[in-house]
Design an enzyme around this catalytic site. Structure first.
Site, mmCIF file in Angstrom:
data_model
loop_
_atom_site.group_PDB
_atom_site.id
_atom_site.type_symbol
_atom_site.label_atom_id
_atom_site.label_comp_id
_atom_site.label_asym_id
_atom_site.label_seq_id
_atom_site.Cartn_x
_atom_site.Cartn_y
_atom_site.Cartn_z
ATOM 1 N N HIS A 91 13.931 -32.492 7.183
ATOM 2 C CA HIS A 91 14.745 -32.356 8.386
ATOM 3 C C HIS A 91 16.143 -31.844 8.052
ATOM 4 O O HIS A 91 16.781 -31.173 8.853
ATOM 5 C CB HIS A 91 14.818 -33.691 9.133
ATOM 6 C CG HIS A 91 13.589 -33.934 9.948
ATOM 7 N ND1 HIS A 91 13.080 -35.181 10.195
ATOM 8 C CD2 HIS A 91 12.764 -33.061 10.564
ATOM 9 C CE1 HIS A 91 11.994 -35.062 10.936
ATOM 10 N NE2 HIS A 91 11.777 -33.794 11.164
ATOM 11 N N GLU A 115 -10.990 -11.067 9.050
ATOM 12 C CA GLU A 115 -10.369 -12.267 8.454
ATOM 13 C C GLU A 115 -11.294 -12.945 7.456
ATOM 14 O O GLU A 115 -10.972 -13.970 6.890
ATOM 15 C CB GLU A 115 -9.906 -13.242 9.541
ATOM 16 C CG GLU A 115 -10.921 -13.571 10.599
ATOM 17 C CD GLU A 115 -10.341 -14.454 11.717
ATOM 18 O OE1 GLU A 115 -9.202 -14.934 11.590
ATOM 19 O OE2 GLU A 115 -11.059 -14.672 12.705
HETATM 20 C C1 PEP Z 1 -5.459 -15.209 11.257
HETATM 21 O O1 PEP Z 1 -6.396 -15.811 10.730
HETATM 22 O O2 PEP Z 1 -4.605 -14.558 10.617
HETATM 23 C C2 PEP Z 1 -5.295 -15.251 12.719
HETATM 24 C C3 PEP Z 1 -4.395 -14.492 13.329
HETATM 25 O O3 PEP Z 1 -6.070 -16.135 13.410
HETATM 26 P P1 PEP Z 1 -5.753 -17.698 13.470
HETATM 27 O O4 PEP Z 1 -4.433 -17.923 12.818
HETATM 28 O O5 PEP Z 1 -5.767 -18.065 14.915
HETATM 29 O O6 PEP Z 1 -6.895 -18.275 12.709
HETATM 30 MG MG MG Z 2 -7.967 -16.578 11.960
#
Ligand code: PEP
Ligand code: MG
Length: 831
Positions: A450, A687
């Site tokens: 903090h 991803e």
């Molecule tokens: C990611 O994985 O970068 C993304 C944008 O999706 P999330 O963060 O919602 O998993």
């Molecule tokens: Mg994601």
């Protein structure tokens, strides 16, 4: 105020021993439902630790703190033993045994009355021999109840399961929000871990001590269904925390210094906690430990002193809250509201009073009771939660100062200084502020403390975890503090000081220029467009995003519609939200991502089976295929909005195979044709490494890609994106991740498709430059990052960025990649 019904008073009893008397009084409490039968063991154990003889033939046996969980409801029982029972080794005889089961401090009033009884010999005599329970009731409660009140501890019949969604776990601010909610509604709520450990939701310390980290499954129980629903809704919505933040993004990323002086005497290296560059002299801030001696006094007076000290500390905090709110906003001030909660922690107050009754002075008792809790927090595995020990230490010091009659120590001014300290409390940091302080460096601490958060709110450059060496720097040493670089430069040359001052001016002009130019289209210096869009989840946030310069919404995480409530939103409700977002964008692109539930985003009311590896299981599109009851209404809602808004794009998360995309597309196409909606650009998130590796096959069929660097990094490096110890290494600038993005862009280019990035790397300036260099044409970032990302892009030409990206792909480490980005070009462009 605790009642003392007749069923908790037993007159004319006989006891063969102290243990026998304790067992009898515990039996009264347990029979009335105040405690579980095992509580007697806690009472006996407590007696082993400290004799609870109070004086004048009265003893107050009570359980150990460890057995407090066995208490259902605070209560007091009285066993009158007219013949007396031998109590301690000192030969005391007890005739009135007052058994205490204290789950809160309601019984303190009775204890105060008891200590008054002690000094009245005639009254003690009467209570030890009376045959009228009303006498005892009157003496201890001030009232003579006309009839016995049935007293049973109500069980908590309503329960629900939740998974804690807060990225930083249950730290002080959400716990404060939870306590406030339960108090405002009235009623009882307990949180129970799978291990059986539990806490009253209104007791901040108990809740913090459960050590609830992100993803912990919890049972919430309550005496009211409505209260239970309100609490579980609030927990699922994050209790005010931003659920999309990751520990890594909570603190500034480590960067290669953009600037460094040339001729300094020494450099102290720490961890960047708050950006900014200042020039000044150092001063040590030694706030040594407070010296507390055990000076016992009259227990009633000592308890009253505790009350006064707590009230004074509370009032002091009100002033701090007003101050911080004015300087840095309500969010930062919430830290000190949490301090007020810690101050009021019933367990600490109760233990302090217990120690006072055991014959200790109030300051010593408070230090011991709060110290135990600080030590417990420090032992927690999770470093973010353990960091809350600093908050409790801050509160402890505030109360002890009151009890010892000490004033807050002033920082001796003589001009603003760069403060060097072993550690600073959040209060110190808020109080010091920019008037007395240029910035600070602490030997200990972490970037998510903090103290660091307050520093960022105040615009004070700060470096933490710089090591003990910083404490040897003599007062008055000329220095330059670079918060962004995490460095303190000592004894710089005159030329360095001059250069630092010039750089300060440059940084200020840069910030201003970025803000002023935020509505310009995102583009490189040579005019190549790179759209800068916003990641927002609700239509309500659209206005702020547009005002910050957003050119569209690159990622609407629709799962938040599901996470922030207790039941599945209907097709109509979803349509309303998507429509409002599409309208707010006024023709700018809107990318709606279908549900990405699973992994860290759990929706308890869906009743999904728990998985050993939730990030690798039925997450995102995989779950949607299993649950057409969730997926189809969502697709229909999107198609209905698309009939009226041409800016709608649809994107699927967690695609790992070509079949995934084809199946999702087929489902949407069926829905779309049924509803007579036009075609909608369809994209997939990149991803999962497999999606990047088959980007060629995917690109032939999709309309666009959006790279989710958060997940792509975690799956490529096999590092949990929320793991606090791996946060530094989970860097999207790792060349392995960049290689996968490069493959994706090349595949898209071959098929004339475009690639965006909506993961966290897009909002990091180094990341934005690198991604643009790799050929990414849209960066979707959080709202406050928009102006800075646009400015960074404007500072470079595309060929420069392409050269940078080519070099990055040949680097061995993320650190080496980051080191490639030198700001020269950008500085010239905006100076
Ligand atoms: C990611 O994985 O970068 C993304 C944008 O999706 P999330 O963060 O919602 O998993
Ligand atoms: Mg994601």
């Amino acid at each position: 105020m605790v009642e003392l019904p007749q069923n908790l008073i037993r007159l004319g009893a006989q006891a063969g021993s102290k243990a026998d008397a304790i067992t009898q009084v515990a039996a009264l409490l347990s029979a009335a439902g105040n405690v579980a039968p095992d509580y007697v063991n806690g009472m006996l154990a407590r007696e082993e630790q400290a004799n609870t003889y109070l004086g004048s033939g009265i003893a107050i046996p009570h359980g150990t703190p460890e057995t407090r969980d066995l208490i259902g409801r605070t209560g007091i029982a009285v066993l009158q033993v007219p013949g007396g029972v031998a109590w301690g080794e000192g030969g005391e005889t007890v005739r009135l045994v007052v058994g205490i089961a204290a789950a809160s401090d309601e019984h303190l009033d009775i204890l105060r009355r008891l200590t008054r009884v002690l000094s009245d010999g005639a009254l003690v005599d009467r209570l030890c021999t009376t045959t009228d329970a009303g006498d005892v009731q009157e003496a201890l409660t001030g009232e003579r109840p006309s009839a016995a009140v049935p007293d049973t501890a109500p069980p908590l019949p309503h329960t629900a399961q939740v998974t804690l969604p807060n990225p930083l776990g249950m730290h002080a601010r959400p716990a404060t929000g939870l306590a406030a909610l339960v108090r405002a509604r009235g009623g009882r709520v307990r949180l129970t871990r799978a291990s059986g450990e539990s806490a009253d939701a209104t007791r901040l310390m108990e809740v913090l001590s459960l050590g609830l980290t992100h993803g912990t499954p919890l049972t919430v129980s309550s005496d009211s269904r409505e209260l239970l629903n309100a609490v579980t809704d609030a927990i699922r919505a994050g209790l005010g925390d931003d659920l999309s933040a990751t520990p890594a993004s909570a603190a500034p990323t480590r960067r290669e210094p953009e600037w460094a002086p040339q001729h300094v005497g020494a450099t102290v290296d720490g961890v960047a906690a708050a950006d900014g560059l200042v020039v000044g002299v150092t001063r040590q801030h030694a706030s040594g430990p407070l010296e507390v001696r055990d000076e016992p006094g009259d227990p009633v007076q000592e308890a009253a002193r505790l009350n006064d000290a707590l009230a004074a500390a509370h009032a002091e905090l009100n002033t701090v809250i007003e101050d911080v709110e004015a300087k840095s906003g309500a969010d930062r001030a919430a830290i000190f509201r949490a301090h007020q909660e810690l101050l009021a922690d019933e367990g600490t107050v109760q233990d302090t009073v217990g120690r006072i009754l055991d014959g200790h002075g109030v300051a010593w008792a408070y230090q011991a009771a709060s110290g135990e809790r600080i030590a417990k927090l420090q032992r927690l595995d999770d470093p973010t939660l353990a960091a809350r020990a600093a908050d409790l230490g801050d509160v402890q010091r505030r109360v002890l100062r009151q009890l010892l009659g000490l004033r807050e120590t002033e920082v001796q001014a003589g001009g603003p200084v760069i403060l060097l300290a072993p550690d600073l409390t959040p209060s110190d940091t808020a109080r010091l502020g920019p008037d007395t302080l240029l910035g600070f460096v602490t030997a200990q601490g972490g970037p998510t403390s903090h103290t660091a958060i307050i520093a960022r709110g105040l615009g004070l450059p700060a470096v933490v975890a710089a090591g003990r060496g910083v404490l040897d720097v003599p007062d008055g040493t000329p220095a330059i503090l670079d918060g962004a670089a995490g460095r303190l430069y000592l004894n710089p040359s005159e030329a360095d000081v001059q250069a630092a001052r010039e750089r300060q001016g440059l940084l200020e002009r840069r910030r201003e220029a970025a803000r002023a130019a935020r509505f310009e289209p995102g583009a490189t210096r040579d005019g190549v467009r790179v759209e800068v869009a916003a990641n927002i989840n609700r239509a309500a946030d659209a206005l702020a995003a547009l005002e910050a310069g957003a050119e569209g919404v690159g990622l609407m995480r629709t799962e938040f519609l599901f996470l922030e409530r207790d039941s599945v939103p209907t097709e109509d409700e979803q349509e309303q939200e998507y429509r409002a977002m599409a309208q707010a964008m006024e023709g700018r692109p809107l990318i709606i991502r279908t549900l990405d539930i699973g992994g860290d985003k759990e929706v308890p009311y869906l009743g999904l089976a728990r998985e050993d590896n939730s990030f690798l299981g039925l997450r995102g599109i995989r779950l949607c295929f299993e649950r057409p009851d969730l997926f189809l209404p969502q697709l229909r809602a999107v198609a209905r909005v698309a009939r009226d808004h041409a800016n709608v794009h649809l994107m699927f998360p967690m695609i790992s195979t070509l079949e995934d995309f084809r199946r999702a597309r087929a489902l949407f196409e069926t829905v779309r044709l049924e509803l007579g909606a036009p075609e909608v650009p369809l994209g997939v998130m990149i991803e999962v490494p497999s999606a990047a590796l088959i980007a060629g096959a995917l690109a032939a069929e999709v309309d666009f890609f959006s790279v989710g660097t958060n997940d792509l990094t975690q799956y490529t490096l096999a590092m949990d994106r929320l793991h606090p110890q791996l946060a530094r290494q989970t860097d999207a600038m790792h060349p392995a991740v960049l290689q996968l993005i490069a493959l994706t862009v090349q595949a898209a280019d071959r098929h004339g498709k475009w690639v965006g990035v909506c993961g966290g790397a897009a909002g990091d300036e180094v990341g934005a430059l690198m991604l643009a260099g790799l050929g990414v044409r849209e960066l979707s970032v959080s709202t406050p990052q928009i102006a800075g990302v646009k400015a960074a892009l404007r500072g470079r030409t595309l060929p420069e960025l392409q050269a940078l990206a080519r070099e990055a792909l040949t680097q061995p480490t993320a650190e080496a990649v980051r080191a490639l980005v030198r700001p020269a070009g950008r500085g010239e462009a905006t100076a």
